[in-house]
Design an enzyme around this catalytic site. Structure first.
Site, PDB file in Angstrom:
ATOM      1  CE  LYS A 150      -0.597  10.037   8.757  1.00  0.00           C
ATOM      2  NZ  LYS A 150       0.036   9.069   8.133  1.00  0.00           N
TER       3      LYS A 150
HETATM    4  N1  GLU Z   1       0.868   6.285   9.726  1.00  0.00           N
HETATM    5  C1  GLU Z   1       1.378   4.996   8.985  1.00  0.00           C
HETATM    6  C2  GLU Z   1       1.442   5.694   7.637  1.00  0.00           C
HETATM    7  O1  GLU Z   1       1.868   6.888   7.567  1.00  0.00           O
HETATM    8  C3  GLU Z   1       0.880   3.872   9.065  1.00  0.00           C
HETATM    9  C4  GLU Z   1      -0.655   3.719   8.866  1.00  0.00           C
HETATM   10  C5  GLU Z   1      -1.568   2.853   8.925  1.00  0.00           C
HETATM   11  O2  GLU Z   1      -1.136   1.681   9.239  1.00  0.00           O
HETATM   12  O3  GLU Z   1      -2.850   2.699   8.871  1.00  0.00           O
HETATM   13  O4  GLU Z   1       1.816   4.883   6.646  1.00  0.00           O
END
Ligand code: GLU
Length: 451
Positions: free
Chosen positions: A138
């Site tokens: 993240k």
């Molecule tokens: N930000 C989204 C989540 O928390 C999607 C992450 C992604 O598609 O890699 O799952």
């Protein structure tokens, strides 16, 4: 749609539920923050509680309790009026035992390291549970996108990309959208990265997912998290004796996840009667049209001022009696005080970590079922995986194919969670962690730990 082979049995109150403040010996061993309100301690604590129930080896527990890499950057950007501002950005790579790091980039004024670590950890769990070959990561920038012009945002996003470019890659770490970031931002990142990186002639746009359809994006990605929330509900509602067309529901947060969850659940026959975001709290017992409200929010930036529902207090919003409550905003929004007010049968966590352990304890005591985020909101990353596969194999899937494949993954993840719940007689969050940790444990057992 795939359906379950076994007839569902009604859920019973589980025997094993985590305490409001779980204190694992691993916290002390690894020097965790001692504040029980710390999000990282809370999210990892829920996994460690589940690990103890299932007997996860200590070596895997300590690996999963901390991220592998934490990148923090500072970068200057010229504002429209000519002055320069320094921004802070992050990319946390939690675990890559199952495949490349994967997870969104958050653009929000409150982004800080422990939150990004928590969210990266949740991605590892989510990807494992939903059966995609990715680990967890993240990132984010401490910025309020609403306070910047389009031109400033483009410079911030492109300069941030250069700052982390050496740490990401289509086979190594693949970011995506999250709170405050969108397909346009992903396009700027892919474009910037393609000028910086040498990926041996391969298409560099697979470095990021959630791109616009015109530039390597996948059909169905924009709505995917909301679609996954509703797919999970459709799977789990029969166990609670509910059908979508009998359900009223509330949505907290009406951005990408909240609005798509609302629209898709409404299209299945459910009725949205309460909604809230940073601009206001609304109720209309006769129903609030999620499609109409989504169009309004796109123009006005929030639900506040929408005249086809009544503006109410925060307390009235939470107290509104519904079958399903969908938190789709930020973390830690359902604490003890909100949990005491919520008048629902089931909570479907569209956001990441919206319920604190203290809040969850109260919900459990009150018999309110919680469908945990690592299951419920895994639709986004699942379709991100499909986008990445399409980029790497030069394919373009149609929407029916995307939706069908997504549903398969969601149904299987729900079924693994249910099985773990029965086996360990525990709450659904612990069960989801157990299912996720089982796959990670198998990977570590097979590969060993170097040297
Ligand atoms: N930000 C989204 C989540 O928390 C999607 C992450 C992604 O598609 O890699 O799952």
């Amino acid at each position: 749609m795939t359906t379950l082979a076994k007839p569902p049995t009604p859920m019973q109150k589980p025997k094993n539920v985590p305490p409001a403040s779980y204190n694992s010996p691993i916290f002390e061993e690894l020097g965790f923050p001692t504040d029980p309100h710390n999000l990282y301690r809370q999210t990892v604590g829920a996994m460690l509680y589940a690990s103890e129930l299932m007997g996860l080896p200590h070596r895997v527990q300590i690996i999963l309790a901390q991220p592998k890499t934490e990148i923090m950057v500072h970068f200057p950007v010229k504002m429209d009026d000519g002055h320069y501002r320094l921004f802070k950005g992050y990319r946390v790579q939690h675990n890559n035992a199952l495949g490349p790091y994967k997870g969104g980039l958050r653009f929000h004024q409150d982004v800080h390291l422990d939150d990004v670590k928590s969210l990266a950890f949740l991605m590892t769990m989510k990807c494992s549970l939903v059966g995609v070959p990715f680990g967890g990561g993240k990132g984010g920038v401490k910025v309020d996108p609403r306070k910047h012009s389009n031109a400033e945002m483009e410079r911030i996003v492109r300069r941030f990309t250069t700052a982390i470019a050496h740490g990401i890659g289509p086979d190594y770490d693949i970011p995506a959208p999250d709170v405050g970031s969108n397909a346009q931002h992903m396009a700027w990142i892919a474009d910037t990265y393609s000028f910086l990186a040498d990926v041996g002639g391969k298409d560099p746009s697979a470095v990021i997912t959630g791109k616009p359809i015109e530039y390597g994006g996948s059909l169905g990605r924009e709505k995917a998290t909301g679609q996954g929330v509703v797919d999970t509900l459709i799977e789990m509602l029969p166990e609670l004796g509910l059908k979508p067309e009998q359900c009223t529901f509330s949505v907290l947060g009406f951005g990408n996840v909240g609005s798509w969850s609302g629209k898709i659940f409404q299209d299945k026959g459910a009725k949205m009667i309460a909604v809230a975001d940073h601009t206001g709290f609304l109720v209309n017992e006769k129903g609030i049209d999620a499609h109409d409200l989504a169009t309004y929010v796109q123009q006005k930036g929030g639900v506040g001022g929408y005249t086809k529902a009544t503006a109410v207090s925060k307390e009235e919003f939470y107290k509104t009696k519904v079958e399903v409550f969908i938190p789709a905003a930020l973390e830690q929004m359902i604490q003890e005080s909100e949990a005491k007010l919520i008048n629902a049968i089931v909570i479907a966590e569209g956001a990441n970590a919206p319920t604190t352990p203290g809040g969850e304890r109260i919900l459990t005591e009150r018999g309110i079922e919680v469908l945990p985020a690592i299951l419920c909101n895994a639709g986004g990353v699942t379709v991100s995986y499909f986008e990445w596969v399409q980029n790497k194999t030069y394919q373009m899937w149609d929407l029916e194919h995307v939706d069908r494949e997504l549903n398969k993954h969601m149904v299987k993840a729900a079924s693994k969670t249910r099985d773990a719940r029965r086996k360990y007689n525990c709450d659904l969050r612990s069960a989801a962690y157990i299912a996720a940790c089982e796959r990670l444990n198998q990977a570590y057992a097979a590969r060993g730990i170097f040297p």
